[in-house]
Design an enzyme around this catalytic site. Structure first.
Site, PDB file in Angstrom:
ATOM      1  N   LYS A 129       4.494 -12.632   0.999  1.00  0.00           N
ATOM      2  CA  LYS A 129       3.338 -12.539   1.887  1.00  0.00           C
ATOM      3  C   LYS A 129       2.361 -11.525   1.300  1.00  0.00           C
ATOM      4  CE  LYS A 129       1.692 -10.201   4.654  1.00  0.00           C
ATOM      5  NZ  LYS A 129       0.344  -9.484   4.679  1.00  0.00           N
ATOM      6  N   GLU A 147       7.775   0.913  -1.852  1.00  0.00           N
ATOM      7  CA  GLU A 147       6.958   1.644  -2.834  1.00  0.00           C
ATOM      8  C   GLU A 147       5.673   1.985  -2.113  1.00  0.00           C
ATOM      9  OE1 GLU A 147       4.168   2.741  -4.938  1.00  0.00           O
ATOM     10  OE2 GLU A 147       4.091   0.690  -5.724  1.00  0.00           O
ATOM     11  N   GLU A 155      -3.484  10.578   1.032  1.00  0.00           N
ATOM     12  CA  GLU A 155      -3.865   9.617  -0.002  1.00  0.00           C
ATOM     13  C   GLU A 155      -5.224   9.016   0.342  1.00  0.00           C
ATOM     14  OE1 GLU A 155      -1.561   6.269  -2.544  1.00  0.00           O
ATOM     15  OE2 GLU A 155      -1.544   5.980  -0.379  1.00  0.00           O
TER      16      GLU A 155
END
Length: 487
Positions: free
Chosen positions: A181, A257, A389
């Protein structure tokens, strides 16, 4: 085009969404619609999961190593034959500079199939351990590594083709079946793989499925469905937490990840003039949309202003603009939401007393989601831009007092994905690299990115590894079988 990117792959067939609904694929450099793709609903996802379950349970995919090697070789060769068409698709939907398609965005991951193709020739899926007396009888034991089962692979939009391959290559090599997906911003990179696999490989129906949807609630089915045995995700840490929580209901295996806030530590003996231009330019590659990019530069306090001046002098010369131009290093970010989020981060640095040493203002362009290269100084290591981030072309410069202070600042985030150390004394740099709590470290510019190097993070940068032998083992269960030893 020799293949279509307007159909999903479910149970060996290229199909539209069951409802017929579609959503638009947008070029972030032009803001134009470049195509429409199927918008799957829960029924479509259930069909894909059911197909993957049947294929795992009823075919010999999980046990026939030679079949898997042949099919991976076929897929690699077919992707390589379509590389020029794929190049145009990747650039159009990601806004990535075309130069990156010669490496990580396209050609490198096609070549990375070789790692698993070769590994399957020698990997020990079963081994014996020495005969031993246990509880009064002599026994032999076999340690088996077996495919984990049905894998849901969920990928983001920054390096979509690479990340799709990273997920499916390891899972398929291990003998798992897959439901892939992709992010709704970059569906073509997955649909193309599905179409090519259907046309040019002997992969049995249901082993590889590709579904595209604009609805996150539909995607959540993959993390909760009882017929899915493992979820592998690349995405933000926030998304990773949600997937991990959703998967906990059925105790699925989870490989994550996630985000990074990677630090480059320059020691006082480092050659700033040689090193900093690469760091300042590197944070701008693909508009900073890389989880392992070095977004914090840590320098000795005595050389702080020198480092800022060098970086600020480099950033105006970063080639940015049209991603189809061969010399472009920095194209747009993926969408307006991402652009606006980056600009809010930059404003937060101002609000917290930081100095914008270069860039920081919206670009005056009629079309495209562009953000300028930006250099931020004079912020606390605990400030928002030094901790979170940003996922944009933003470099934060932080001073440190001594070696211990540098390590403390580098490690003092939620993340632990990557890092770098620079020094004229390689042994000293290696000593620091060994102490950093991060999954990868480059010393004096040495490159770790390679198919043989396991990639993943510490702390909230994730769980598990991709590539290397570990990238295969992450999709394998371990079984011990004991039986009476022969006399």
């Amino acid at each position: 085009m020799a293949f279509a990117v307007d159909r999903m792959l479910i149970d060996g067939e290229l199909v539209p969404a069951g409802t017929g609904r579609t959503f638009d694929n947008i070029n972030p450099a032009t803001e134009e619609v470049v195509g429409s793709v199927p918008d799957a609903d829960a029924t479509d996802v259930e069909r894909a999961i059911g197909a993957a379950r049947r294929a795992f349970d009823t075919t010999d995919w999980s046990t026939d190593v030679e079949l898997r090697r042949r099919c991976l070789t076929q897929l690699r060769d077919a992707l390589r034959a379509e590389v020029e068409t794929l190049r145009g698709l990747v650039v159009a939907e990601t806004g990535s500079p075309v130069m990156l398609t010669q490496g990580i965005q396209l050609e490198a991951p096609i070549g990375f199939f070789d790692h698993y193709i070769d590994l399957l020739e020698s990997f020990e899926f079963e081994r014996t351990v020495p005969t031993k007396e246990l509880m009064g009888s002599r026994v032999d034991r076999v340690i088996r590594r077996e495919a984990a089962g049905v894998v849901a692979a969920i990928t983001p939009w920054n390096y979509p083709f690479y990340l799709n391959i990273a997920k499916i290559a390891g899972a398929l090599a291990a003998g798992c079946t897959v439901v892939l997906k992709p992010a709704p911003d970059t569906p073509w990179s997955a649909l193309a793989i599905g179409a090519i696999a259907a046309a040019h490989t002997d992969i049995p129906a249901g082993v590889l499925n590709v579904v595209t949807t604009s609805d996150n609630s539909v995607a959540e089915i993959l993390a909760t469905h009882p017929d899915v045995d493992q979820v592998t995700l690349t995405g933000s840490t926030a998304t990773g937490r949600k997937v991990m929580a959703a998967a906990s209901g059925t105790i699925k295996r989870v490989t994550l990840e996630l985000g990074g806030k990677s630090a480059a530590i320059l020691l006082e003996d480092a050659d700033f003039q040689a090193i900093i231009p690469g760091l300042a330019g590197g944070v701008c590659a693909h508009a900073g949309q890389g989880c392992a990019q070095l977004t914090r530069m840590l320098v000795p306090r005595a050389r702080y202003e020198e480092a800022i001046a060098i970086a600020a002098a480099v950033m105006p010369h970063v080639p940015w603009g049209d991603p189809t131009e061969p010399g472009t290093v920095m194209g747009p970010v993926v969408n307006a939401r991402q652009r606006d989020g980056i600009l809010r981060y930059i404003q937060s640095a101002r609000d917290e007393g930081g100095r914008i040493a270069y860039g920081g203002e919206p670009l005056d362009r009629e079309k495209g989601y562009y953000v300028p290269p930006t250099l931020i100084a004079d912020v606390d290591p605990k400030s928002t831009v030094a901790q979170e981030e940003i996922f944009g072309p933003v470099l934060v410069v932080l001073p440190y007092d001594d070696e211990e202070d540098a390590i403390r600042i580098a490690d003092n985030t939620l993340f632990g994905l990557s890092g770098a150390v620079f020094s004229a004394d390689t042994a000293r740099a290696m000593r620091i690299a060994r102490r950093l709590r991060t999954g990868t470290v480059g010393v004096n510019g040495a490159q770790w990115f390679d198919v043989q190097s396991p990639f993943g993070g510490y702390k909230q940068s994730g769980l598990g590894r991709e590539w290397g032998n570990e990238g295969l083992e992450d999709f394998l269960e371990v079984k011990t079988i004991a039986f009476p030893a022969a006399d």
